[in-house]
Design a protein around this motif. Structure first.
Motif, PDB file in Angstrom:
ATOM      1  N   UNK A  11       0.938  -1.040  -0.050  1.00 21.24           N
ATOM      2  CA  UNK A  11       0.021  -0.003   0.033  1.00 21.24           C
ATOM      3  C   UNK A  11       0.911   1.191   0.124  1.00 21.24           C
ATOM      4  N   UNK A  12       0.745   2.187  -0.898  1.00 23.54           N
ATOM      5  CA  UNK A  12       1.482   3.284  -0.952  1.00 23.54           C
ATOM      6  C   UNK A  12       0.700   4.460  -1.188  1.00 23.54           C
ATOM      7  N   UNK A  13       1.064   5.905  -0.799  1.00 21.01           N
ATOM      8  CA  UNK A  13       0.532   6.962  -1.089  1.00 21.01           C
ATOM      9  C   UNK A  13       1.503   7.996  -1.617  1.00 21.01           C
ATOM     10  N   UNK A  14       1.073   9.254  -2.078  1.00 19.31           N
ATOM     11  CA  UNK A  14       1.852  10.303  -2.638  1.00 19.31           C
ATOM     12  C   UNK A  14       1.333  11.514  -2.343  1.00 19.31           C
ATOM     13  N   UNK A  15       2.099  12.487  -2.076  1.00 24.27           N
ATOM     14  CA  UNK A  15       1.681  13.982  -1.847  1.00 24.27           C
ATOM     15  C   UNK A  15       2.655  14.519  -2.922  1.00 24.27           C
ATOM     16  N   UNK A  16       1.934  15.388  -3.857  1.00 24.62           N
ATOM     17  CA  UNK A  16       2.584  16.155  -4.810  1.00 24.62           C
ATOM     18  C   UNK A  16       2.816  17.616  -4.419  1.00 24.62           C
ATOM     19  N   UNK A  57      -2.429  11.101  -3.591  1.00 27.01           N
ATOM     20  CA  UNK A  57      -2.926   9.782  -4.235  1.00 27.01           C
ATOM     21  C   UNK A  57      -2.530   8.622  -3.685  1.00 27.01           C
ATOM     22  N   UNK A  58      -3.207   7.542  -4.014  1.00 25.64           N
ATOM     23  CA  UNK A  58      -3.038   6.130  -3.331  1.00 25.64           C
ATOM     24  C   UNK A  58      -2.953   5.365  -4.364  1.00 25.64           C
ATOM     25  N   UNK A  59      -2.107   4.152  -3.909  1.00 25.99           N
ATOM     26  CA  UNK A  59      -2.190   2.874  -4.586  1.00 25.99           C
ATOM     27  C   UNK A  59      -2.132   1.647  -3.797  1.00 25.99           C
ATOM     28  N   UNK A  60      -2.427   0.583  -4.495  1.00 30.31           N
ATOM     29  CA  UNK A  60      -2.312  -0.651  -3.543  1.00 30.31           C
ATOM     30  C   UNK A  60      -2.014  -1.900  -4.579  1.00 30.31           C
ATOM     31  N   UNK A 115      -0.701   9.155  -9.962  1.00 32.91           N
ATOM     32  CA  UNK A 115       0.333   8.498  -9.125  1.00 32.91           C
ATOM     33  C   UNK A 115       1.530   8.263  -9.656  1.00 32.91           C
ATOM     34  N   UNK A 116       2.778   8.703  -9.019  1.00 36.87           N
ATOM     35  CA  UNK A 116       3.876   8.877  -9.513  1.00 36.87           C
ATOM     36  C   UNK A 116       5.037   7.506  -9.429  1.00 36.87           C
ATOM     37  N   UNK A 117       4.369   6.272  -9.527  1.00 35.96           N
ATOM     38  CA  UNK A 117       4.934   5.069  -9.214  1.00 35.96           C
ATOM     39  C   UNK A 117       5.150   4.210 -10.212  1.00 35.96           C
TER      40      UNK A 117
END
Length: 984
Positions: A379-384, A390-393, A417-419
Motif C-alpha cells: 500500500x502506498x501514497x503520494x503527496x505532490x 494519491x493512493x495505490x495498492x 500516481x508517480x510510481x
C-alpha cells in the motif's frame, strides 16, 4: 560324374557323389560352395559339368555367374599413447586402421577431444578422409596440444570414430552406434607444472578485453571500440564478502570520447553486515514505488538481523527527462532456510521522491504461511507539489501444490500516481492442473484491466479490456508427441461512447512437437478473427509455421523454420507474408561456429511490396584456457520494387583472464622441494610427483610444489615412468608427510642409479675350493638398511635377486628355511656397503657336518667333529650331537656288572626304521655316514662310565641359530648296538 571348377579360394563343401540318371528322368543335385571371407566384391563364374563315368566324355556343362556383394568393414586399433603428458607439451597418439572388408572403402575419422584441447593429424588429409584398398592397413598419428595453464592433473580423453561418408552417426543412440564402423579411445593423464598450481593466496578472477566495432548502419560509416574490465567473486574464502566490478569504456566516431552515453561503470560489495552499490546499477524498493529502475548513482544497505535499512539515489542520464530519484526503506525479516524464499515474513516501510516536490511512501509485506503459498501486499501514497494525496495498492497470491498451480492479483493506482503504476485498475486469476502423471496440462487465465479511471476527456481513450485464455497440452505416451491447443478471447470496450474504439479478438492456436532420436519436428497454426465494432470491419488473420532441428551429436546443431502469415479484411486491406530461416551451430575442438540466415516476402493484391534478407555469423575461438577471441558479423537488407537499403556490422573481441591475489588462504599448507641428480646436483625437469591423488611435475630447475587445502597426513611419491631405466629416488617412497594448517615443508628428492643384490642359498662340499652341489628353495631372505626392509623367498635353485636397491649400508640375513639335517650355515648374516649402479653377489653357503666313528668297549659310536669356525663368530652354528647305529647282526657284548643297577623306565615304542642299504666293510670309520641312526625299541641300563657320553639320538638338529645342546652324562640313555662292519 559331377565336376565343379571354382574361382581361386572358393571350395566345394562336401564331395560330389556320382549320379545315375534313368532315361527320361530328372535328377536334382545340390552343390554347396564356400565363399572365402577375403573374397573381393565383384562378378565370379563357376563351371558345372557331367562326365560319363566309363569313358570320361562330357555329357553336359553349364557356366554359372554370381556376385559377391560389397561389405565395407574396417578395424581401428590403438597402438601407442603415453600414460602421462606434461601440461603445455604436445603428445602423440598412434592408431592403425585396417580394411577388413572385401571392397575398397573410403572412411572419415571423427575425432572428439576432451577438455577442448586442440589436435591435428600428422599425415592423413586435414578432413580426416582416408581410402583403403581391400586388406590394406594404414598408420594414423594424432598430435594433441595441451595447455600450460592447467591447475590440476586430469585424464584427457580422445575418441576416434570411423564413419562411412553419408552415414554419419547423429548422437549416441543405438542406431547411431550400429552405423559406426570402428572406434578407439585413449586416456592420457595431463600433469601440470607445479609453478602453475594453486597459490597460497585467495584470488579474485579478473577478465580484461578489447572490442573493435565497425559497420554501416544506413547512411554513413561508423567505427569504434570498447575497453572492458570485469571482475566478480569473493574477497574471502568463505564467500561472505562478495565483490563485483564492471567497467566498459566506449570509443565512437559519433560521440564524445570521454562522455559517451554507452559507457558503463558499476561496483557492488556485499557482506553479512552491509551492501554498497555505486555507478550504473538497478535500484528497487517495493512493486508500487520502484520495482526495478536502472540509473547512475549509489546506494547502501545495512543488515542488523532481523532488521535492515537502506537508501539510494540515482539519475537517468540516457532518457529525455533525465529524472533523478531518492529512496529508502526500513525492513523487518524473519528468516526460514527451509522455504524457497529463504524467509517466512518480511515487512518494510519505504519512501521515494523524484526530487520534484513530491513524496511517496508505502508499506510492503510478504508472507509465506505455507512453503508453497506466498502472499504479498503493498500500500502506498503520494503527496505532490500541490498537496494532493494519491493512493495505490498491490496484492498478489500464488501457490504450487504439485498437481495444481494457482494465482490471483490486483493493482490499483490513482491517476497521476508517480510510481510504477498509474491510473490503472487490474485484476487477474490463473489456474493450472497437471494430470495423468503430468502428461496432461490444463491452464486458464483471466485478466480485467481499466485505464483512465476518471474518464478524462483529454485522454484519447478510456479502455476496459477483458481477456481470457484457456489451453490444454497432452504428451502421447510411447512416442512423446506433444499436442497443445489454446483458445483466447479478448474484448476491448471504450468507456467513451462517442468514440467507440471497441473490438473483439478470438484466437485458436494448435501446435505439435515431435521429438525423434536425432530430429525434432515442430509445427503449428493459428487463426485470429477480429471484429471492429466502430468501423463494422472484420478481419481474419492466419499463421502457419513448421520447423525441424537436427542434432547429430553434441558438437552440431542444425535448424530449419518455414512460416506464413496472411491477413484478409473486409476493408480490402489484405496481405501475405512468408519466409524461411536456417541456422547451424558447430563445435570443432577449440572453435565454436554459428550462423543463421532469414528471409521474408510481403505480397498484396498489387504484387510484391518488399523482400528482406538478413544473416548473422559468430566465431568463438578459445586460444587457450584464459584467452578467447570472438567475432560477430550481422547484415540485413530490404529490397523494394524501386529501392533497396541495408546495413551491416562487425565486432571482434579479444579477452584474457587472470587471478588477482587478495589475501592469504586460511589453513592452506604447502609441500615443496626439488628433484635433482645425485651425480651432479642438477635439477631434473618433467619428473612427475604425486601426493594423495594430486599430481605435479618439476620445472626447469627441478622444483615442485603442492598446495593442500588443509593440514593432515599425506604421502609423497615419485612417478618412476620418467626417471629412466635403472634410476630410483634416494629415499624410500612414498614419503609420509605430517603437516599442519598454514605450514610449509620442504622435501628434496635425489635421483640415483640403483644397485642390485643377488645370491643363493645352496649346499656346498667343503674342499679347498668349496663346490656348490644343490640349491635350497623357499628360504626367507631379508635385506635391511635400518630405514628400509625387503624380503623374498629363494627360487627353485635357491637363487634370490633384489633389484632397484638404494645405495648405502645394508645387512642380509637368512630368516628361515628347511635346513637339511646335520647341516649348518657358513654364515647367515652379512653386512656390506652398496655404491650406485653396483651389482653385489652374496652366496650363502651351507655345509654338511663331519662325524667320526669310535669303538668304546665293544660299542660303535658316531662322533661329530667340531664344525669349522664360521666367518661371522657372533652368529655361529655348531652341531655336537652323536649318533649310534642300532642295527643288530651278531651277539651284543655284555655290559660291565653293576651292584645295583637303577631301573630305567620303558620308553614309548619308536616306529620301525626304514630299511637301509648294507654298508661295505671298511677298517676305517666313514666321516660322512649316509644313514641316520635310530634308537632301539627297548632301553638297557647304562654301562660303565666312559670318557665320551652317549647322547640321546634325535631325528633332526635344532634350527639355527641355537646350537644343539649336549646331553647330560648323568641321565640314563639307550645302549647302542654295534654294526658288524664298522661303517654305516
Amino acid at each position: 560324374m559331377q565336376e565343379l571348377d571354382l574361382p581361386t579360394g572358393f571350395k566345394s563343401i562336401g564331395a560330389l557323389p556320382p549320379l545315375t540318371i534313368r532315361p527320361g528322368a530328372t535328377e536334382l543335385s545340390l552343390v554347396h560352395v564356400y565363399v572365402p571371407k577375403n573374397a573381393a566384391a565383384g562378378e565370379y563364374r563357376l563351371s558345372y559339368r557331367l562326365r560319363e563315368r566309363l569313358n570320361g566324355a562330357v555329357l553336359a556343362e553349364r557356366k554359372i555367374a554370381f556376385s559377391v556383394l560389397p561389405s565395407p568393414a574396417v578395424d581401428l586399433k590403438l597402438v601407442s599413447a603415453p600414460s602421462t603428458a606434461l601440461a603445455g607439451a604436445d603428445y602423440r597418439i598412434g592408431l592403425v586402421l585396417y580394411n577388413i572388408g572385401n571392397v575398397r572403402t573410403t572412411v572419415r575419422l571423427d575425432v572428439k577431444s576432451g577438455e577442448r584441447l586442440r589436435w591435428e593429424f600428422v599425415e592423413p588429409p586435414p578432413d580426416g578422409t582416408i581410402s583403403l584398398s581391400r586388406g590394406e592397413q594404414k598408420l594414423i598419428d594424432l598430435i594433441v596440444h595441451t595447455e600450460a595453464g592447467a591447475h590440476h592433473a586430469f585424464r584427457h580423453r580422445v575418441d576416434v570414430q570411423v564413419i562411412l561418408p553419408g552415414r554419419e552417426p547423429a548422437g549416441e543412440s543405438a542406431k547411431a552406434k550400429d552405423e559406426r564402423l570402428a572406434r578407439a579411445i585413449s586416456y592420457v593423464e595431463v600433469v601440470p607444472l607445479s609453478a602453475e598450481n594453486d597459490s597460497l593466496m585467495h584470488s579474485l578472477p579478473v577478465e580484461v578485453g578489447v572490442r573493435a566495432i565497425a559497420g554501416f548502419p544506413g547512411s554513413e560509416w561508423m567505427a569504434g571500440g570498447e575497453l572492458f574490465l570485469d571482475s566478480k567473486g569473493s574477497l574471502d574464502e568463505k564467500g561472505e564478502h562478495l565483490f563485483e566490478f564492471h567497467v566498459k569504456k566506449r570509443f565512437d566516431t559519433q560521440a564524445d570520447p570521454w562522455l559517451n552515453p554507452w559507457d558503463r561503470y558499476s561496483l557492488s560489495y556485499r557482506s553479512p553486515l552491509i551492501e554498497v552499490l555505486a555507478g550504473d546499477n538497478g535500484y528497487s524498493l517495493s512493486p508500487l514505488l520502484d520495482i526495478y529502475h536502472f540509473g547512475r548513482g549509489g546506494g547502501v544497505r545495512l543488515f542488523l538481523p532481523p532488521f535492515s535499512m537502506g537508501a539510494y539515489g540515482y539519475y537517468d542520464p540516457w532518457s529525455m527527462a533525465s529524472r533523478a530519484s531518492l529512496g529508502g526503506f526500513a525492513a523487518l525479516q524473519f528468516d526460514d532456510k527451509t522455504l524457497p524464499s529463504g524467509f517466512r515474513y518480511r515487512a518494510a516501510a519505504d519512501f521515494a521522491s523524484r526530487l520534484e516536490n513530491n513524496f511517496l511512501f508505502g508499506v510492503y509485506q510478504n508472507y509465506f504461511p505455507l512453503p508453497n503459498l506466498g502472499l504479498q501486499l503493498d500500500a502506498a501514497g503520494e503527496v505532490d507539489e500541490t498537496g494532493s494525496f494519491k493512493k495505490a495498492a498491490y496484492f498478489k497470491a500464488d501457490g504450487d501444490h504439485g498437481w495444481i498451480r494457482y494465482g490471483a492479483g490486483a493493482v490499483y493506482a490513482d491517476p497521476g500516481f508517480d510510481g510504477d503504476y498509474s491510473d490503472l485498475f487490474q485484476a487477474s486469476a490463473t489456474v493450472g492442473l497437471r494430470l495423468l502423471d503430468r502428461r496432461l496440462s490444463l491452464a486458464g487465465a483471466f485478466y480485467l484491466t481499466e485505464n483512465n479511471l476518471l474518464l478524462d476527456p483529454l485522454l484519447p481513450v478510456a479502455r476496459r479490456l477483458r481477456f481470457f485464455r484457456g489451453s490444454a497440452a497432452y504428451v502421447i505416451p510411447g512416442i512423446d508427441t506433444n499436442l497443445e491447443l489454446t483458445y483466447q478471447n479478448s474484448r476491448s470496450t471504450d468507456l467513451f461512447p462517442a468514440y467507440g474504439y471497441d473490438y473483439s479478438d478470438n484466437v485458436i492456436r494448435l501446435a505439435v512437437d515431435q521429438p525423434l532420436s536425432l530430429l525434432r519436428i515442430r509445427a503449428g497454426g493459428q487463426l485470429a478473427f477480429r471484429y471492429d465494432y466502430a468501423a463494422g470491419v472484420s478481419a481474419l488473420a492466419q499463421q502457419y509455421n513448421a520447423g525441424a532441428s537436427w542434432r547429430p551429436d553434441r558438437s552440431m546443431d542444425y535448424g530449419l523454420w518455414i512460416w506464413y502469415e496472411g491477413r484478409h479484411s473486409s476493408d480490402s486491406i489484405s496481405g501475405d507474408r512468408f519466409g524461411l530461416s536456417v541456422s547451424a551451430k558447430l563445435a570443432l575442438g577449440m572453435l565454436d561456429l554459428s550462423a543463421s540466415v532469414k528471409n521474408g516476402y510481403f505480397f498484396t493484391e498489387g504484387g510484391m511490396q518488399w523482400a528482406s534478407l538478413d544473416g548473422s555469423a559468430a566465431v568463438n575461438w578459445r586460444l587457450s584456457r584464459r584467452d578467447k577471441l570472438n567475432a560477430v558479423f550481422s547484415a540485413m537488407g530490404v529490397f523494394r520494387p524501386d529501392s533497396a537499403s541495408g546495413n551491416f556490422s562487425l565486432a571482434v573481441t579479444y579477452s584474457t583472464s587472470f587471478d588477482f591475489p587478495i589475501a592469504p588462504k586460511a589453513g592452506v599448507c604447502r609441500v615443496r622441494g626439488r628433484v635433482y641428480s645425485t651425480e651432479d646436483g642438477g635439477g631434473l625437469e618433467g619428473i612427475i610427483l604425486r601426493i594423495n591423488g594430486l599430481a605435479a611435475s618439476t620445472d626447469r630447475d627441478g622444483g615442485y610444489s603442492f598446495f593442500l587445502p588443509k593440514g593432515g597426513k599425506y604421502f609423497l611419491s615419485v612417478d618412476r615412468a620418467r626417471l629412466g631405466r635403472g634410476m630410483i629416488p634416494n629415499i624410500q617412497t612414498p614419503v609420509p608427510v605430517e603437516i599442519k594448517a598454514g605450514e610449509e615443508k620442504t622435501i628434496d628428492v635425489g635421483i640415483i642409479r640403483a644397485a642390485t643384490i643377488k645370491g643363493s642359498v645352496a649346499i656346498y662340499e667343503r674342499d679347498a675350493a668349496p663346490r656348490r652341489t644343490s640349491g635350497l628353495p623357499n628360504f626367507l631372505v631379508e635385506i635391511s638398511s635400518g630405514t628400509e626392509t625387503r624380503r623374498l623367498l629363494t627360487g627353485r635353485e635357491g637363487d634370490f635377486l633384489f633389484e632397484e636397491v638404494r645405495p648405502g649400508g645394508w645387512t642380509l640375513k637368512v630368516l628361515s628355511g628347511n635346513l637339511p639335517a646335520y647341516h649348518y650355515y657358513e654364515r647367515n648374516e652379512v653386512s656390506f656397503p652398496l655404491i650406485p649402479g653396483e651389482a653385489k653377489e652374496i652366496p650363502i653357503r651351507v655345509f654338511e657336518e663331519k662325524r667320526e666313528i669310535k669303538i668304546i668297549e665293544g660299542t660303535i659310536t658316531l662322533e661329530t667333529q667340531p664344525a669349522p669356525t664360521p666367518l661371522d663368530t657372533s652368529k655361529e652354528h655348531t652341531l655336537t650331537t652323536e649318533k649310534t647305529d642300532t642295527n643288530k647282526t651278531g651277539p651284543s657284548p655284555k655290559p660291565s656288572p653293576s651292584p645295583k643297577p637303577s631301573p630305567s623306565p620303558k620308553p614309548s615304542p619308536s616306529p620301525r626304521p626304514s630299511p637301509s642299504p648294507r654298508p661295505s666293510p671298511s677298517p676305517k670309520p666313514s666321516p660322512m655316514p649316509t644313514v641316520r641312526p635310530t634308537p632301539t625299541p627297548t632301553p638297557t641300563p647304562p654301562p660303565t662310565v666312559t670318557p665320551h657320553p652317549i647322547p640321546t639320538p634325535t631325528q633332526t638338529p635344532t634350527p639355527l641359530p641355537n646350537p644343539t645342546p649336549t646331553p647330560d652324562p648323568r641321565l640314563p640313555g639307550p645302549t647302542p648296538t654295534p654294526s658288524p662292519g664298522g661303517d654305516r
